[in-house]
Motif scaffolding. Structure first.
Motif, PDB file in Angstrom:
ATOM      1  N   VAL A  39      74.555  25.658  45.306  1.00 45.64           N
ATOM      2  CA  VAL A  39      74.702  26.983  45.911  1.00 45.64           C
ATOM      3  C   VAL A  39      73.702  27.158  47.059  1.00 45.64           C
ATOM      4  N   LEU A  40      72.477  26.705  46.839  1.00 49.33           N
ATOM      5  CA  LEU A  40      71.438  26.872  47.847  1.00 49.33           C
ATOM      6  C   LEU A  40      71.606  25.913  49.031  1.00 49.33           C
ATOM      7  N   ALA A  41      72.479  24.932  48.890  1.00 49.02           N
ATOM      8  CA  ALA A  41      72.711  23.992  49.987  1.00 49.02           C
ATOM      9  C   ALA A  41      73.719  24.531  50.991  1.00 49.02           C
ATOM     10  N   ARG A  42      74.387  25.634  50.661  1.00 47.16           N
ATOM     11  CA  ARG A  42      75.375  26.199  51.579  1.00 47.16           C
ATOM     12  C   ARG A  42      74.658  26.839  52.771  1.00 47.16           C
ATOM     13  N   ILE A  43      75.022  26.421  53.965  1.00 53.21           N
ATOM     14  CA  ILE A  43      74.430  26.980  55.180  1.00 53.21           C
ATOM     15  C   ILE A  43      75.410  27.997  55.746  1.00 53.21           C
ATOM     16  N   ARG A  44      75.057  29.252  55.657  1.00 59.25           N
ATOM     17  CA  ARG A  44      75.996  30.298  56.055  1.00 59.25           C
ATOM     18  C   ARG A  44      75.325  31.296  57.005  1.00 59.25           C
ATOM     19  N   ALA A  45      75.731  32.535  56.857  1.00 62.41           N
ATOM     20  CA  ALA A  45      75.369  33.588  57.808  1.00 62.41           C
ATOM     21  C   ALA A  45      73.865  33.857  57.849  1.00 62.41           C
ATOM     22  N   GLY A  46      73.454  34.504  58.928  1.00 62.53           N
ATOM     23  CA  GLY A  46      72.044  34.836  59.046  1.00 62.53           C
ATOM     24  C   GLY A  46      71.775  36.177  59.699  1.00 62.53           C
ATOM     25  N   VAL A  47      72.826  36.951  59.990  1.00 63.32           N
ATOM     26  CA  VAL A  47      72.652  38.247  60.648  1.00 63.32           C
ATOM     27  C   VAL A  47      73.001  39.345  59.650  1.00 63.32           C
ATOM     28  N   LEU A  48      72.009  40.167  59.301  1.00 64.71           N
ATOM     29  CA  LEU A  48      72.191  41.188  58.272  1.00 64.71           C
ATOM     30  C   LEU A  48      72.176  42.585  58.876  1.00 64.71           C
ATOM     31  N   GLU A  49      73.117  43.408  58.430  1.00 66.36           N
ATOM     32  CA  GLU A  49      73.053  44.828  58.750  1.00 66.36           C
ATOM     33  C   GLU A  49      71.867  45.441  57.999  1.00 66.36           C
ATOM     34  N   HIS A  50      71.359  46.553  58.531  1.00 66.99           N
ATOM     35  CA  HIS A  50      70.240  47.194  57.845  1.00 66.99           C
ATOM     36  C   HIS A  50      70.669  47.814  56.519  1.00 66.99           C
ATOM     37  N   GLY A  51      71.960  48.136  56.386  1.00 68.41           N
ATOM     38  CA  GLY A  51      72.441  48.612  55.105  1.00 68.41           C
ATOM     39  C   GLY A  51      72.313  47.550  54.031  1.00 68.41           C
ATOM     40  N   PHE A  52      72.584  46.299  54.410  1.00 69.49           N
ATOM     41  CA  PHE A  52      72.417  45.180  53.486  1.00 69.49           C
ATOM     42  C   PHE A  52      70.935  44.995  53.156  1.00 69.49           C
ATOM     43  N   ALA A  53      70.096  45.031  54.182  1.00 69.38           N
ATOM     44  CA  ALA A  53      68.654  44.880  53.962  1.00 69.38           C
ATOM     45  C   ALA A  53      68.123  45.962  53.023  1.00 69.38           C
ATOM     46  N   LYS A  54      68.631  47.176  53.161  1.00 69.52           N
ATOM     47  CA  LYS A  54      68.214  48.275  52.285  1.00 69.52           C
ATOM     48  C   LYS A  54      68.611  47.998  50.837  1.00 69.52           C
ATOM     49  N   ALA A 332      86.813  50.319  49.572  1.00 68.72           N
ATOM     50  CA  ALA A 332      86.328  49.047  50.101  1.00 68.72           C
ATOM     51  C   ALA A 332      87.242  48.535  51.209  1.00 68.72           C
ATOM     52  N   LEU A 333      88.553  48.626  51.004  1.00 69.57           N
ATOM     53  CA  LEU A 333      89.499  48.112  51.986  1.00 69.57           C
ATOM     54  C   LEU A 333      89.453  48.879  53.305  1.00 69.57           C
ATOM     55  N   ALA A 334      89.173  50.167  53.238  1.00 71.89           N
ATOM     56  CA  ALA A 334      89.088  50.948  54.478  1.00 71.89           C
ATOM     57  C   ALA A 334      88.002  50.392  55.389  1.00 71.89           C
ATOM     58  N   ARG A 335      86.873  49.994  54.801  1.00 73.26           N
ATOM     59  CA  ARG A 335      85.796  49.421  55.608  1.00 73.26           C
ATOM     60  C   ARG A 335      86.097  47.968  55.976  1.00 73.26           C
ATOM     61  N   ILE A 336      86.711  47.249  55.050  1.00 75.77           N
ATOM     62  CA  ILE A 336      87.040  45.844  55.292  1.00 75.77           C
ATOM     63  C   ILE A 336      87.973  45.695  56.486  1.00 75.77           C
ATOM     64  N   TRP A 337      88.986  46.539  56.580  1.00 76.62           N
ATOM     65  CA  TRP A 337      89.926  46.410  57.684  1.00 76.62           C
ATOM     66  C   TRP A 337      89.267  46.727  59.029  1.00 76.62           C
ATOM     67  N   ALA A 382      78.431  47.854  69.917  1.00 82.12           N
ATOM     68  CA  ALA A 382      77.147  47.979  69.221  1.00 82.12           C
ATOM     69  C   ALA A 382      77.302  48.680  67.883  1.00 82.12           C
ATOM     70  N   GLU A 383      78.101  49.742  67.840  1.00 81.24           N
ATOM     71  CA  GLU A 383      78.310  50.490  66.602  1.00 81.24           C
ATOM     72  C   GLU A 383      78.865  49.588  65.499  1.00 81.24           C
ATOM     73  N   ASN A 384      79.816  48.726  65.856  1.00 81.82           N
ATOM     74  CA  ASN A 384      80.407  47.823  64.883  1.00 81.82           C
ATOM     75  C   ASN A 384      79.469  46.675  64.537  1.00 81.82           C
ATOM     76  N   LEU A 388      78.893  49.565  60.345  1.00 79.14           N
ATOM     77  CA  LEU A 388      79.353  50.925  60.068  1.00 79.14           C
ATOM     78  C   LEU A 388      78.706  51.416  58.782  1.00 79.14           C
ATOM     79  N   PRO A 389      78.525  52.714  58.631  1.00 77.15           N
ATOM     80  CA  PRO A 389      77.890  53.221  57.405  1.00 77.15           C
ATOM     81  C   PRO A 389      78.718  52.923  56.175  1.00 77.15           C
ATOM     82  N   PHE A 390      78.047  52.728  55.033  1.00 76.09           N
ATOM     83  CA  PHE A 390      78.741  52.516  53.768  1.00 76.09           C
ATOM     84  C   PHE A 390      79.475  53.805  53.359  1.00 76.09           C
TER      85      PHE A 390
END
Length: 390
Positions: A39-54, A332-337, A382-384, A388-390
């Motif tokens: 699992v830790l060997a997977r090299i993936r994303a690195g850009v986090l929204e501040h909502g995720f950081a919170k 969830a789908l409203a934000r996903i789309w 920039a907004e996107n 977007l807010p949760f």
């Protein structure tokens, strides 16, 4: 074994939900098909929204992220041999993104689960959900040749696109939407100083490229390649030479190259499954949706799922309020789309499409010209991009 929530999938989504619920006294178990090292060997994303950081901070997992992560207030778009700045801070009302590698984030979550004595089972084989529409669902898995049963109140499927969770929803219930792009991203991770302090998205006649980073000593670069290409086709020297061809001279001249420490090709796909719940099963992250990495929405979209699920499960167990669980899929789908739309737009804007009409190429160039000349268009981007807010 009996728990309140059984989580299938030990990636960042499953671990984060488990940690958040544990801190509120809700008993969980995480079943992961692979080893922790895998699992830790997977090299993936690195850009986090501040909502995720919170959310990471709320999960008591944010100390190293805040210490080592880098706040980015903008990024560059390279085109026609020049760089154009997109000022996220200015156009999003003072917001930004946090650059912190998914591998490090997952490591922080594992350490937090260990610290609290969380139940995480690795190498769980043949994981199978049962009785999803009853009030007593359960999950079975094999470990060391024995079948283990986990009784639970709810099951969360965070086991990725190829996992068992989504496949457990009847075909006459599930509807899937998909777009497969005719190219992939060849990515290289190198222990070199990044060519730029912020990300550079490159639109070039030879194809898209991206200059990214994980830290000031770890760089991540990508180039668009045909789906027929294989990693073995690309030596390190060939990769660096092609990347330089797509960069403006002022950037290419400052590029520090070095041996790759990871190299892979990721095909680009957009995918959404509806609904994201069935009986006592709830899908999250790649199990329900995938976006091209162009707009950095993948991991962040998974985080919004976890935010909604966490609060819905909390309301159920603490006050018997099931409205959040009943409305989870639609919310969830409203934000996903919206994330799908943005990732599709970024992908269409910056990539070279084979066999596309000259008319479409001119439209693509016009779209970019308009973006770079319009503050309104940059505000929408920039907004996107910051989330977007949760």
């Amino acid at each position: 074994m009996k728990v309140q929530v059984c989580i299938i999938g030990g990636g960042p989504s499953g671990l984060l939900l488990s940690q958040l619920l544990h801190l509120k006294g809700i008993d969980t178990i995480v079943l992961e098909k692979y080893s922790r090292d895998h699992v830790l060997a997977r090299i993936r994303a690195g850009v986090l929204e501040h909502g995720f950081a919170k959310l990471m901070r709320e999960a008591q997992c944010g100390e190293r992220m805040d210490r080592e992560g880098e706040i980015h207030t903008g990024f560059e778009i390279a085109h026609d041999g020049v760089l154009s700045k997109i000022d996220l801070h200015k156009h999003s009302g003072g917001n930004s993104v946090l650059v912190y590698g998914q591998t490090e984030l997952t490591r922080d979550l594992y350490e937090a689960r260990n610290r609290l004595g969380g139940k995480v089972v690795h190498n769980a084989e043949d994981v199978t959900p049962h009785d999803l529409t009853s009030d007593r669902p359960y999950v079975t898995y094999r470990s060391n040749g024995e079948t283990v049963r986990v009784d639970c109140d709810y099951i969360v499927g965070a086991d990725g696109f190829h996992g068992v969770s989504r496949k457990s929803i009847p075909k006459d219930v599930l509807r899937e939407y998909e777009k497969v792009y005719p190219f992939g991203w060849l990515g290289v991770l190198s222990r070199t100083k990044p060519v730029s302090p912020e990300l550079i998205y490159v639109k070039h006649e030879r194809g898209f490229a991206l200059c990214s980073l994980r830290s000031q000593v770890l760089s991540r670069y990508y180039i668009q390649v045909p789906l027929t290409d294989k990693v073995e086709d690309w030596s390190d020297d060939a990769f660096w030479a092609e990347l330089k061809r797509r960069l403006p001279n002022q950037v290419a001249g400052n590029l520090i190259t070095g041996p790759s420490i990871e190299k892979s090709i990721a095909p680009l796909r957009s995918f959404v499954a509806e609904p994201m719940s069935y009986g006592r099963l709830f899908l999250a992250g790649d199990a329900a949706h995938i976006v091209p990495p162009t707009g950095a929405r993948g991991l962040n979209s998974a985080a919004s799922d976890i935010y909604y699920l966490y609060h819905a499960l909390l309301a159920h167990f603490q006050s018997g309020d099931d409205s959040g669980l009943e409305g989870y899929s639609a919310k969830a789908l409203a934000r996903i789309w919206k994330a799908q739309r943005f990732s599709w737009w970024m992908t269409m804007l910056l990539h070279r499409f084979p066999d596309r009409l000259d008319y479409e190429d001119r439209l693509q160039q016009t779209e970019l010209d308009y973006l770079l000349s319009s503050e309104t268009a940059q505000r929408l981007l920039a907004e996107n991009y910051v989330g977007l807010p949760f």
